[in-house]
Design an enzyme around this catalytic site. Structure first.
Site, PDB file in Angstrom:
ATOM      1  N   ASP A   1       0.817  -1.227   0.000  1.00 19.27           N
ATOM      2  CA  ASP A   1       0.000   0.000   0.000  1.00 19.27           C
ATOM      3  C   ASP A   1       0.848   1.272   0.000  1.00 19.27           C
ATOM      4  O   ASP A   1       2.006   1.267   0.388  1.00 19.27           O
ATOM      5  CB  ASP A   1      -0.958   0.013   1.204  1.00 19.27           C
ATOM      6  CG  ASP A   1      -0.252  -0.134   2.544  1.00 19.27           C
ATOM      7  OD1 ASP A   1       0.730  -0.903   2.617  1.00 19.27           O
ATOM      8  OD2 ASP A   1      -0.663   0.510   3.521  1.00 19.27           O
TER       9      ASP A   1
ATOM     10  N   GLU B   1      -0.824  -1.974   5.142  1.00 20.68           N
ATOM     11  CA  GLU B   1       0.113  -2.040   6.278  1.00 20.68           C
ATOM     12  C   GLU B   1       0.051  -0.754   7.082  1.00 20.68           C
ATOM     13  O   GLU B   1       0.132  -0.776   8.308  1.00 20.68           O
ATOM     14  CB  GLU B   1       1.541  -2.272   5.754  1.00 20.68           C
ATOM     15  CG  GLU B   1       2.580  -2.534   6.843  1.00 20.68           C
ATOM     16  CD  GLU B   1       3.017  -1.315   7.623  1.00 20.68           C
ATOM     17  OE1 GLU B   1       3.283  -1.441   8.819  1.00 20.68           O
ATOM     18  OE2 GLU B   1       3.082  -0.199   7.043  1.00 20.68           O
TER      19      GLU B   1
HETATM   20 ZN   LIG Z   1       4.997   3.508   6.335  1.00 22.10          ZN
HETATM   21 ZN   LIG Z   2       6.415   0.851   5.432  1.00 19.88          ZN
END
Ligand SMILES: [Zn+2]
Ligand SMILES: [Zn+2]
Length: 388
Positions: free
Chosen positions: A79, A136
């Site tokens: 991401d 994440e």
């Molecule tokens: Zn990051």
């Molecule tokens: Zn990262």
């Protein structure tokens, strides 16, 4: 077969192009549709079995070779962040306000490089699970994959993850046994007093004053309530009130962030924070509500996977720091590490220019020269661990 970085040199241009393409088309957490499609296509073209939509936009590739019964899981994140890119290279983001400012484009390309190399070289016997996790940055992607049965469907015995580290020399790995990344807990405190005329403060309850007292008291948690050897950060990051020019605010909201390196400190900080809120509420006769949300837990490295990672990096000819101090940032890999013996490593992104800018800055860039180092590390680790 003892894999060296040179063995992957033929992949450098392809991985660089792939990384630049991801960089130009960054996608936020759980919106990585194009990214996961591209990853799935690349894995399939190497003959790797692919499962998509594992934890919303997550992708898992499975590569089996020989008769070996051992397995290993390697994880990358994919991401991007809601940041307006300020870089001047020729592959800047085409998606305004979204940018790969944490190098997840590089992590994805590295793991894909290893998948391609391992698919084309008979250097192991067993099963490799390639995990490309979504979201994440908000600490939601790993949980989504686990809740979607990741470890039941792909029963990994050990899990490994890498993050690039700007400002550390290219090709230098660092890790440690035990906690390597901090937890992150967010808090929000709402103070409800009584607004009123700024010339007659005695008729109301000024929540700015109460909020200020809270900010100061919160600073005593680390300085007076915890062991001086604890590495804890408690920060108030927002102070919002409904006061205006000549009106004292009846409501103030404080928001903040807590980082800890163990669950004992994490619980203690939360307990003291609630005590402070209760005490200040009684003292001033106001209502104080607090909500506390643990976004990331601490990332803990296990001893044996850590030894395996050190062996792979040094076998590759890379410098490895095996007793790195724990980082103050947080990592969603922690969720995987809480379920299976795991190792998380940091990999130097270089000392100059955009490669040395802090993660999440608008002029940061992943170092393309690290792509085959990372892919080489993954390949060597698999080859070392999956010998029948
Ligand atoms: Zn990051
Ligand atoms: Zn990262």
């Amino acid at each position: 077969m003892s894999i060296l970085i040179e063995d992957l040199a033929h992949l450098e241009t392809e991985l660089t192009n792939f990384r630049h393409d991801l960089h130009m088309h960054p996608e936020l957490g759980f919106k990585e549709k194009r990214t996961s499609f591209k990853i799935a296509e690349e894995l399939k073209s190497s003959g790797i079995e692919v499962s998509t939509e594992v934890g919303k936009t997550g992708v898992v590739g499975v590569l089996k070779k020989g008769h070996g019964t051992k397995n290993i899981m390697l994880r990358a994140d994919m991401d991007a962040l809601p940041i307006n890119e300020k870089s001047t290279h020729n592959y800047t983001s085409k998606n305004p306000g979204v940018m790969h400012a944490c190098g997840h484009d590089g992590h994805t390309a590295m793991l894909l490089g290893a998948a391609k190399f391992l698919a084309n070289n008979d250097c192991f016997s067993g099963t490799v699970y390639f995990v490309f996790q979504p979201n994440e940055e908000h600490g939601l992607g790993a949980k989504a994959m686990l809740e979607d049965g990741l470890l039941e469907r792909f029963p990994a015995k050990e899990i490994y993850g890498i993050h690039n580290l700007p400002g550390a020399p290219l090709g230098e790995f660092s890790t440690r046994v035990g906690v390597i990344c901090a937890s992150e807990t967010l808090f929000e405190i709402t103070i409800e007093g009584r607004g009123g005329h700024s010339s007659m403060p005695h008729l109301g309850v000024d929540t700015i004053l109460v909020g200020s007292e809270l900010v100061t008291s919160i600073q005593t948690i680390v300085s007076r309530k915890l062991d001086p050897c604890s590495t804890v950060v408690v920060s108030v990051t927002e102070f919002i009130s409904d006061g205006i020019r000549n009106v004292l605010p009846g409501k103030t909201v404080l928001k903040g962030d807590i980082r800890t390196h163990n669950s004992k400190d994490r619980s203690k900080v939360q307990k003291v924070l609630k005590q402070i809120c209760n005490g200040v509420a009684k003292l001033h006769g106001v209502k104080i509500k607090i909500s506390i949300n643990n976004e990331f837990i601490e990332t803990n490295n296990s001893r044996i996977p850590n030894e395996n990672a050190i062996k792979a990096a040094s076998g590759l000819g890379c410098k490895i720091i095996s007793d790195s101090p724990p980082m103050s940032f947080s990592e969603d890999f922690a969720q995987f590490a809480s379920k299976r013996p795991s190792c998380f490593l940091l990999m130097g992104n270089g000392l100059e220019g955009a490669n040395s800018q802090p993660l999440h800055s608008s002029d940061y860039d992943f170092n393309d020269k690290a792509l085959i180092t990372g892919a080489g590390f993954w390949s060597r680790l698999v080859s070392n661990q999956l010998q029948s």
